[in-house]
Scaffold this motif. Structure first.
Motif, PDB file in Angstrom:
ATOM      1  N   GLY A   1       0.795  -1.235   0.000  1.00  0.00           N
ATOM      2  CA  GLY A   1       0.000   0.000   0.000  1.00  0.00           C
ATOM      3  C   GLY A   1       0.818   1.270   0.000  1.00  0.00           C
ATOM      4  O   GLY A   1       0.342   2.325   0.434  1.00  0.00           O
ATOM      5  N   VAL A   2       2.082   1.190  -0.474  1.00  0.00           N
ATOM      6  CA  VAL A   2       2.956   2.365  -0.413  1.00  0.00           C
ATOM      7  C   VAL A   2       3.554   2.713  -1.780  1.00  0.00           C
ATOM      8  O   VAL A   2       4.610   3.361  -1.850  1.00  0.00           O
ATOM      9  CB  VAL A   2       4.087   2.176   0.634  1.00  0.00           C
ATOM     10  N   LEU A   3       2.879   2.335  -2.840  1.00  0.00           N
ATOM     11  CA  LEU A   3       3.437   2.570  -4.175  1.00  0.00           C
ATOM     12  C   LEU A   3       3.754   4.056  -4.412  1.00  0.00           C
ATOM     13  O   LEU A   3       4.839   4.398  -4.897  1.00  0.00           O
ATOM     14  CB  LEU A   3       2.462   2.047  -5.242  1.00  0.00           C
ATOM     15  N   ASP A   4       2.830   4.936  -4.054  1.00  0.00           N
ATOM     16  CA  ASP A   4       3.057   6.369  -4.298  1.00  0.00           C
ATOM     17  C   ASP A   4       4.191   6.921  -3.446  1.00  0.00           C
ATOM     18  O   ASP A   4       4.968   7.765  -3.898  1.00  0.00           O
ATOM     19  CB  ASP A   4       1.775   7.170  -4.044  1.00  0.00           C
ATOM     20  N   ILE A   5       4.282   6.445  -2.214  1.00  0.00           N
ATOM     21  CA  ILE A   5       5.367   6.904  -1.331  1.00  0.00           C
ATOM     22  C   ILE A   5       6.711   6.504  -1.937  1.00  0.00           C
ATOM     23  O   ILE A   5       7.641   7.304  -2.010  1.00  0.00           O
ATOM     24  CB  ILE A   5       5.211   6.307   0.088  1.00  0.00           C
ATOM     25  N   ILE A   6       6.812   5.260  -2.390  1.00  0.00           N
ATOM     26  CA  ILE A   6       8.076   4.788  -2.966  1.00  0.00           C
ATOM     27  C   ILE A   6       8.383   5.566  -4.251  1.00  0.00           C
ATOM     28  O   ILE A   6       9.534   5.948  -4.505  1.00  0.00           O
ATOM     29  CB  ILE A   6       8.026   3.271  -3.261  1.00  0.00           C
ATOM     30  N   LYS A   7       7.370   5.820  -5.037  1.00  0.00           N
ATOM     31  CA  LYS A   7       7.571   6.543  -6.297  1.00  0.00           C
ATOM     32  C   LYS A   7       8.056   7.975  -6.075  1.00  0.00           C
ATOM     33  O   LYS A   7       8.927   8.462  -6.776  1.00  0.00           O
ATOM     34  CB  LYS A   7       6.246   6.598  -7.073  1.00  0.00           C
ATOM     35  N   GLU A   8       7.469   8.632  -5.086  1.00  0.00           N
ATOM     36  CA  GLU A   8       7.698  10.070  -4.941  1.00  0.00           C
ATOM     37  C   GLU A   8       8.690  10.452  -3.844  1.00  0.00           C
ATOM     38  O   GLU A   8       9.291  11.523  -3.896  1.00  0.00           O
ATOM     39  CB  GLU A   8       6.354  10.768  -4.668  1.00  0.00           C
ATOM     40  N   LYS A   9       8.849   9.606  -2.843  1.00  0.00           N
ATOM     41  CA  LYS A   9       9.620  10.034  -1.661  1.00  0.00           C
ATOM     42  C   LYS A   9      10.892   9.243  -1.429  1.00  0.00           C
ATOM     43  O   LYS A   9      11.402   9.179  -0.310  1.00  0.00           O
ATOM     44  CB  LYS A   9       8.723   9.978  -0.425  1.00  0.00           C
ATOM     45  N   THR A  10      11.383   8.593  -2.497  1.00  0.00           N
ATOM     46  CA  THR A  10      12.663   7.892  -2.355  1.00  0.00           C
ATOM     47  C   THR A  10      13.645   8.433  -3.395  1.00  0.00           C
ATOM     48  O   THR A  10      13.246   9.058  -4.376  1.00  0.00           O
ATOM     49  CB  THR A  10      12.508   6.366  -2.572  1.00  0.00           C
ATOM     50  N   LEU A  11      14.916   8.177  -3.140  1.00  0.00           N
ATOM     51  CA  LEU A  11      15.951   8.626  -4.072  1.00  0.00           C
ATOM     52  C   LEU A  11      16.862   7.448  -4.415  1.00  0.00           C
ATOM     53  O   LEU A  11      17.556   6.928  -3.552  1.00  0.00           O
ATOM     54  CB  LEU A  11      16.760   9.774  -3.444  1.00  0.00           C
ATOM     55  N   THR A  12      16.802   7.032  -5.651  1.00  0.00           N
ATOM     56  CA  THR A  12      17.610   5.897  -6.115  1.00  0.00           C
ATOM     57  C   THR A  12      18.737   6.361  -7.031  1.00  0.00           C
ATOM     58  O   THR A  12      19.753   5.712  -7.170  1.00  0.00           O
ATOM     59  CB  THR A  12      16.700   4.894  -6.885  1.00  0.00           C
ATOM     60  N   CYS A  13      18.521   7.513  -7.652  1.00  0.00           N
ATOM     61  CA  CYS A  13      19.413   8.047  -8.689  1.00  0.00           C
ATOM     62  C   CYS A  13      20.830   8.320  -8.183  1.00  0.00           C
ATOM     63  O   CYS A  13      21.011   8.958  -7.152  1.00  0.00           O
ATOM     64  CB  CYS A  13      18.788   9.348  -9.203  1.00  0.00           C
ATOM     65  N   TYR A  14      21.827   7.833  -8.918  1.00  0.00           N
ATOM     66  CA  TYR A  14      23.226   8.072  -8.549  1.00  0.00           C
ATOM     67  C   TYR A  14      23.595   9.554  -8.653  1.00  0.00           C
ATOM     68  O   TYR A  14      24.584  10.009  -8.089  1.00  0.00           O
ATOM     69  CB  TYR A  14      24.165   7.264  -9.458  1.00  0.00           C
ATOM     70  N   ASN A  15      22.814  10.302  -9.426  1.00  0.00           N
ATOM     71  CA  ASN A  15      23.091  11.735  -9.541  1.00  0.00           C
ATOM     72  C   ASN A  15      22.266  12.581  -8.565  1.00  0.00           C
ATOM     73  O   ASN A  15      22.247  13.812  -8.667  1.00  0.00           O
ATOM     74  CB  ASN A  15      22.870  12.201 -10.985  1.00  0.00           C
ATOM     75  N   GLY A  16      21.567  11.906  -7.665  1.00  0.00           N
ATOM     76  CA  GLY A  16      20.899  12.622  -6.580  1.00  0.00           C
ATOM     77  C   GLY A  16      19.592  13.290  -6.931  1.00  0.00           C
ATOM     78  O   GLY A  16      19.155  14.194  -6.226  1.00  0.00           O
ATOM     79  N   VAL A  17      18.960  12.848  -8.027  1.00  0.00           N
ATOM     80  CA  VAL A  17      17.673  13.428  -8.409  1.00  0.00           C
ATOM     81  C   VAL A  17      16.558  12.530  -7.853  1.00  0.00           C
ATOM     82  O   VAL A  17      16.514  11.347  -8.180  1.00  0.00           O
ATOM     83  CB  VAL A  17      17.537  13.545  -9.954  1.00  0.00           C
TER      84      VAL A  17
END
Ligand code: ZN
Length: 219
Positions: free
Chosen positions: A175-191
């Motif tokens: 039930g956290v798809l939107d949280i993971i989509k919007e509130k996490t940072l995976t990008c190596y360039n920090g975006v």
């Protein structure tokens, strides 16, 4: 049973955090992160914000020696992230020994607090050539830490056999798809969120998301 989640603020470890909340209950979960000179240090702010919102403890351990000792594009701003990974050799974003070091520090911290379960978001299914993401490494480290600290640790790896599409599916199930989509940072360039769209981490994340959407449509 208390559980400690190794949290970076990225998609995988944040999904693991919510998995741990479901499995162990919020009152038993805390999080542990590392400042090791990573170029995407911003990720820790995302981890902190998620923990603040949930009201759970997040401790950041500083490990400056990691970037002093290793040569890779994640901790050295003068080395470009190599996008041409083809599986023949580890990519230049590999930080040698990172998960072994992280798990060792997490175990020491956990034992002091009576925590036996360590949760990490490593995955062999999408392991990107990082040897310390493989199941055999985790099983071996579990034994070593339990012997070395004389304490019955259990290392949980909920993502071990999930590819990136299946990690998105787990987020939806939790039930956290939107949280993971919007509130996490995976990008190596920090975006944050969808990221720069160009680095290997962004490519893997968006490729996984597209696969997840395709799987959803098939059902
Ligand atoms: Zn990126």
């Amino acid at each position: 049973m208390k559980a400690l989640v190794l949290l970076s603020g990225g998609q995988d470890s944040t999904t693991c955090l919510y998995w741990a909340l479901r499995e162990y209950g919020k009152e038993n979960v805390s999080a542990f992160g590392f400042d090791y000179g990573q170029r995407h240090i911003e990720e820790l702010k995302y981890a902190q914000a998620i923990c603040d919102e949930l009201g759970i403890s997040f401790v950041i351990q500083s490990l400056p020696t990691v970037s002093e000792m290793t040569e890779n594009a994640l901790t050295r701003s003068d080395i470009q992230v190599d996008n041409s990974y083809d599986g023949s050799a580890p990519p230049n974003t590999l930080v040698e020994g990172r998960n072994l070091i992280f798990l060792t520090y997490a175990a020491i911290y956990a034992k002091k607090r009576g925590i036996k379960v360590l949760v990490t978001g490593v995955s062999q299914a999408d392991y990107s050539g990082y040897p310390d993401c493989r199941d055999v490494f985790i099983k071996s480290t579990n034994v070593t830490l339990s012997l070395g600290l004389d304490y019955p640790f259990l290392i949980e790896t909920p993502l071990m056999w999930r590819d990136k599409a299946q990690v998105w599916a787990l987020a939806r199930e939790l039930g956290v798809l939107d949280i993971i989509k919007e509130k996490t940072l995976t990008c190596y360039n920090g975006v944050p969120g969808e990221g720069c769209g160009d680095c290997p981490a962004c490519n893997l994340r968006s490729w996984g998301y597209e696969g997840f959407v395709r799987d959803e449509q098939r059902i």
